[in-house]
Design an enzyme around this catalytic site. Structure first.
Site, PDB file in Angstrom:
ATOM      1  N   LYS A  66       0.809  -1.264  -0.340  1.00  0.00           N
ATOM      2  CA  LYS A  66      -0.127  -0.255  -0.196  1.00  0.00           C
ATOM      3  C   LYS A  66       0.959   1.265   0.213  1.00  0.00           C
ATOM      4  O   LYS A  66       0.284   2.604  -0.621  1.00  0.00           O
ATOM      5  CB  LYS A  66      -1.369  -0.552   1.243  1.00  0.00           C
ATOM      6  CG  LYS A  66      -2.209  -1.074   0.906  1.00  0.00           C
ATOM      7  CD  LYS A  66      -3.274  -0.999   1.969  1.00  0.00           C
ATOM      8  CE  LYS A  66      -3.990  -1.832   1.748  1.00  0.00           C
ATOM      9  NZ  LYS A  66      -4.760  -2.159   3.121  1.00  0.00           N
ATOM     10  N   ASP A 102     -10.461   2.434   2.345  1.00  0.00           N
ATOM     11  CA  ASP A 102     -10.359   1.398   3.750  1.00  0.00           C
ATOM     12  C   ASP A 102     -10.837   2.161   4.855  1.00  0.00           C
ATOM     13  O   ASP A 102     -11.883   1.812   5.920  1.00  0.00           O
ATOM     14  CB  ASP A 102      -9.193   0.344   4.207  1.00  0.00           C
ATOM     15  CG  ASP A 102      -8.132  -0.460   3.609  1.00  0.00           C
ATOM     16  OD1 ASP A 102      -8.636  -0.751   2.563  1.00  0.00           O
ATOM     17  OD2 ASP A 102      -7.173   0.555   3.763  1.00  0.00           O
TER      18      ASP A 102
END
Ligand code: ATR
Length: 284
Positions: A66, A102
């Site tokens: 990420k 997220d």
């Protein structure tokens, strides 16, 4: 040719994302292929380049990539910029863009479970966020924007929590949220506790002082499993109401899907299907 999407990670075989996106596509009548792709730990850039050359339109990014994905993007959403982490990307005329879904996923699922449990909403609550790695940094700005009253950040290594808090201090001030780093998790303080540490991954229970988790509280583990995660079990044993992160996984995927396809899928039936599948075949 059918539009191609993928999730990149290492390892990746366990990923539920292909299944979730296939269920969304079936539900909304969108034709797409969505695959799990293993990238070498130091090779995300090359893997993404090859994928795009092959016709790849967009990708989800998971552990450990990420932060690499964030660095590679030409443009980033405000949430991704604060997180310094990207879990959703795509290509357009401006090159590679990145977002982080997220946090939206967490806030949506948390709001849903709190409402279903007749619990007070997230607004105005005191939240203890455990952890300061990729998982915690991905969710902090949406938690601030959700109207929480105070957020205490605790991490085993305090300096990582300090850096995370410093990046978010202006946003917290803008929303009137009291954002603080705590060296010890506060007892009898939080309305809700979120576990964003990787402790559950190793099957370990967090070493929390008595009173951090307590009756009347909610607790949310960003991890999930076929059985209660160690944190969910620990929170319930302390008298808290607790949920795992499978709903967050589905909600973050839904937000990625919306970014790519312009249509928001109905997450409830997909979550129900996934829960049943995971419970029936935990290791598949
Ligand atoms: P992720 O991207 O999944 O968040 P990460 O960036 O490696 O993974 O971060 C893992 C987080 O879990 C960190 O906050 C880590 O604490 P440190 O920063 O001190 O390493 C935390 N963590 C992992 N195992 C833990 C344990 N047994 N107890 C407490 N915290 C733990």
């Amino acid at each position: 040719m059918t539009p191609l999407y993928a999730v990149f990670g290492n390892p990746i075989a366990h990923s539920r994302s292909p299944r979730i996106h296939a269920l969304f596509a079936e539900q909304t009548g969108v034709a797409l292929r969505y695959e799990a792709r293993l990238a070498p730990v130091d090779g995300l850039d090359t893997a993404l380049g090859a994928f795009h050359a092959e016709g790849g339109c967009g990708a989800n990014i998971t552990v450990p990539f990420k932060f690499d994905a964030w660095r590679l993007c030409a443009r980033r959403s405000p949430a991704a910029q604060l997180a310094q982490a990207v879990n959703t990307l795509g290509w357009d005329e401006g090159g590679l863009w990145g977002d982080n879904t997220d946090g939206i996923g967490l806030v949506r699922d948390l709001s849903r479970v709190l409402a279903a449990d007749a619990h007070a909403p997230l607004q105005g609550q005191r939240v203890l966020l455990l952890g300061a790695g990729g998982a915690a940094s991905g969710v902090l700005s949406p938690l601030i924007a959700a109207g929480t009253r105070a957020i205490a950040l605790w991490n085993r290594s305090a300096e990582k929590a300090q850096a995370l808090a410093a990046r978010h201090s202006a946003l917290a001030a803008q929303h009137g949220v009291d954002l603080q780093v705590v060296l010890d998790p506060p007892t009898r303080w939080a309305d809700g506790v979120i576990n964003a540490t990787a402790a559950s991954l190793g099957g370990r229970t967090l070493d929390l002082p008595a009173g951090v988790l307590q009756p009347g509280q909610w607790a949310y583990d960003m991890m999930y499993g076929a059985h209660d995660t160690p944190f969910v079990a620990q929170a319930r044993a302390a008298g808290a109401r607790a949920w795992d992160g499978l709903g967050m996984l589905v909600e973050q995927a839904a937000q990625s899907y919306t970014l790519w396809h312009g249509e928001a899928p109905d997450t409830a039936p997909v979550l129900a299907t996934l829960r049943a599948e995971i419970t029936a075949a935990p290791s598949s």
